[in-house]
Enzyme design. Sequence first.
Site, mmCIF file in Angstrom:
data_model
loop_
_atom_site.group_PDB
_atom_site.id
_atom_site.type_symbol
_atom_site.label_atom_id
_atom_site.label_comp_id
_atom_site.label_asym_id
_atom_site.label_seq_id
_atom_site.Cartn_x
_atom_site.Cartn_y
_atom_site.Cartn_z
ATOM 1 N N SER A 62 -16.934 16.137 -2.988
ATOM 2 C CA SER A 62 -17.040 17.552 -3.348
ATOM 3 C C SER A 62 -15.779 18.314 -2.919
ATOM 4 C CB SER A 62 -18.306 18.153 -2.738
ATOM 5 O OG SER A 62 -18.592 19.403 -3.297
ATOM 6 N N ASP A 80 -24.571 17.447 -12.637
ATOM 7 C CA ASP A 80 -23.690 18.086 -11.660
ATOM 8 C C ASP A 80 -22.726 18.999 -12.397
ATOM 9 O OD1 ASP A 80 -21.962 18.768 -9.599
ATOM 10 O OD2 ASP A 80 -21.203 16.747 -9.271
ATOM 11 N N HIS A 131 -25.404 16.485 -7.781
ATOM 12 C CA HIS A 131 -24.353 16.799 -6.818
ATOM 13 C C HIS A 131 -24.857 16.604 -5.385
ATOM 14 C CE1 HIS A 131 -20.511 18.465 -5.615
ATOM 15 N NE2 HIS A 131 -21.155 19.029 -4.605
#
Length: 408
Positions: free
Chosen positions: A191, A348, A378
């Site tokens: 991320s 995501d 995610h």
Amino acid sequence: MKRIFAVTCLLTAVFAYYIYTPLPSTISEPWKLMLLDATFRSVMGLGNLVHSLGLIHHVRVLNFAVNQFELQGPRSSEAVRVRDTSFSGVQVRLFEPTQGEPGQLKRAVVYLHGGGWALGSARMRSYDFLCRRMAEELNAVIVSVDYRLAPDAHFPQQYDDALLAARHFLRPEVLARFSVDPDRVAVSGDSAGGNLAAAVAQQISVDSSASVRFKLQALIYPVLQALDFNTPSYQQNRDVPILYRPLMARFWLEYLDGDPSFVQPMLANNHSALDLTRAAPGREKLNWTRLLPPAFKRDYRPVAPARGTARIIEEVPALLDARAAPLLAEPEVLGRSPRAYVLTCEHDVLRDDGAMYARRLQEAGVPVTHDHYGDGFHGCMIFAFWPTYFSVGERTVAGYIRWLDQNL
């Protein structure tokens, strides 16, 4: 008794209504994700409430909640020695495998945790478990970096911390101290950590003073650009837990120290409108109509307003800075980047960031492995450990470590 039963039924219905979130049928273990998301939304709501009252920043509430359940001290085992230290003033947690012959050179990974540049820590249980597992299964030294976080730090401070720690570890004398092979070091992150890993990999690759460079970069559902909040994955997954579309815009503005009122204009792509010439080069580098495969594009259409809000780019120029948005790097920089692994998840908002970066790296001549998980969401990779275990989390971790083992 009837009154108690009625109240119980009412509370149960309210609880179920709060937890329930419509999810795609292909997402992994939907009810478990709903429970996780309900917990996250509750803490977010509390944070927003106290923030609106001027009591405390909402991010501090989130971090306090995470720290209560997740933070743990360095605990060594028979297979892995764990300790906290600092590299050039940046806090890191070191994982050193105890197996292997004395003097045998090991592999190494510099790991950067996720959390929107505002949440998380190398000391979180999830990242501790992940890095411990990597150290043991790869027989590798893992450097998990505890870079500074918003709201106390803003770009480029998080990036500077990541780069400083990486440069420190890549010094030949430091690698020798840890018995690390200088030709077998990777940088990785998930991320926002994937964002930092990509940016650091780019910078190290073009640094003429660096005697040691990364062999690999491994990016887990990375966030790589903030000019288009209407890519197909942003449109498709805008309401899918745990990273909602407005939340990603808020994280970006917190990271880049921008005005929170810019969230809605950015969600409408007003900051990259067609009349804003400063944004034009960036728009072309993330032209998803060209960079994404047909399966990702489907029937979605670009959102490109004719007229936009110039003030956003003027006040937040880092939106166009490749150190903050690695997808905007020039082809010659990408071409010098290390071999890449990019993991994306179907459900995501950041799916297309990773897919476009993989494509741009390939076009620049960099070998890329793109792993896509059709039932992933995610953050799923850090949910491979008790008590938040998801089967897709375990599969992503296993695939990620397998690729590192085969290529590092």
